[in-house]
Scaffold this active site. Sequence first.
Site, short mmCIF file in Angstrom:
data_model
loop_
_atom_site.label_atom_id
_atom_site.label_comp_id
_atom_site.label_asym_id
_atom_site.label_seq_id
_atom_site.Cartn_x
_atom_site.Cartn_y
_atom_site.Cartn_z
N CYS A 62 -0.38 4.13 2.14
CA CYS A 62 -0.26 3.94 3.60
C CYS A 62 1.19 4.11 4.04
O CYS A 62 1.46 4.71 5.07
CB CYS A 62 -0.70 2.53 4.02
SG CYS A 62 -2.16 1.88 3.22
N ASP A 63 2.13 3.55 3.28
CA ASP A 63 3.51 3.44 3.77
C ASP A 63 4.51 4.33 3.04
O ASP A 63 5.67 4.41 3.44
CB ASP A 63 3.98 1.97 3.64
CG ASP A 63 3.08 1.03 4.42
OD1 ASP A 63 2.54 1.46 5.45
OD2 ASP A 63 2.90 -0.12 3.98
N CYS A 92 0.84 -1.20 0.00
CA CYS A 92 0.00 0.00 0.00
C CYS A 92 0.87 1.25 0.00
O CYS A 92 1.37 1.67 1.05
CB CYS A 92 -0.92 -0.03 1.22
SG CYS A 92 -1.93 1.45 1.34
#
Length: 307
Positions: free
Chosen positions: A135-136, A132
């Site tokens: 997200c990261d 992701c």
Amino acid sequence: MRYDVIIIGSGPAGLAAAIYGMRARLQTLVIEKQPMSGGQILNTYEVDNYPGLPGIGGFEIGQKFREHADKMGAEFVTAEVLKIEAEADYKKIITEKETYETRTVILATGANHRKLGVSGEEELAGMGVSYCATCDGAFFRGKTVAVIGGGDVALEDALFLARACEKVYLIHRRDEFRGAKVLVEAVKKQENIEIIWDTIVERINGADQVESLSLYNRKKDKREDKKVSGVFIAVGIVPNTEIAKGIVELDESGYIIAGEDTVTNVPGIFAAGDVRTKNLRQVITAASDGANAITSVEKYLNMEAQN
Ligand code: NAP
């Protein structure tokens, strides 16, 4: 109490079904696994092809869908469905907390990321291996990373990461992308994205953090290592059909066999969104499935009432 319809999953398909279910005055319950509605779009930075909402954030569109369902009065519970039991005239939905009874079920459980299946992937998950980018990605500001894949997600991830990372290798196993042309053009224009064609990842290396990738160029029959701090794997999706196995018919890739009407081989069970067999898996087609599913539920309930 017996519901008219229980919707399992709260991505765009499940939420659209909830809105249509309430409009049809059906006793509707949505069961979601996570306490956050939206499904896969929560991990999408930007959705640029949903009519009327150009450039809306994935999280934001998910929230809008949920707010709409709430406004219509749909009921939500957070629970993991463990089992479905299909009796002749009703279904039992068994969760870890409770058992619900319903006249119909819409399976809108979506899909999840596919694993690459190479050494180092599992060992270094969360330590530089990610599925992701939105997200990261922030952890890799100013660093060099790789994105694996050639579909819409890989292209979008590469573009997203290129904003903050020093360099992004986009590694694809063929010499042509499968993703949308508009994304391909943008990727090719981006100076800090280097496309590596015809190449597969053989190993992800690192002691307690990703350090490099061992690559194999299939056309040139050549191996090399590339230093990277992170690797974003975007090689497609697998349907979430654990609870559907043995209940409804699946195709050889594990998708629930159902057409645009979302009708499965089991009367009273419907499949909507990415989890069913279809050509195009996008927010708009998932939402459309939700609407179709409720229309099919109504038809089924009407037929039952006549029998
Ligand atoms: P996808 O379209 O299935 O693409 C997967 C990519 O990964 C393909 O390029 C494939 O290569 C590659 N791949 C698969 N297995 C691999 C392996 N073992 N090793 C190396 N490469 C591998 O999947 P996606 O990009 O995750 O997208 C999923 C669905 O969501 C698609 O239907 C997509 O259109 C949709 N989506 C739409 C949007 C949008 O409209 N904005 C955004 C995101 C996603 P090959 O090309 O060689 O098969």
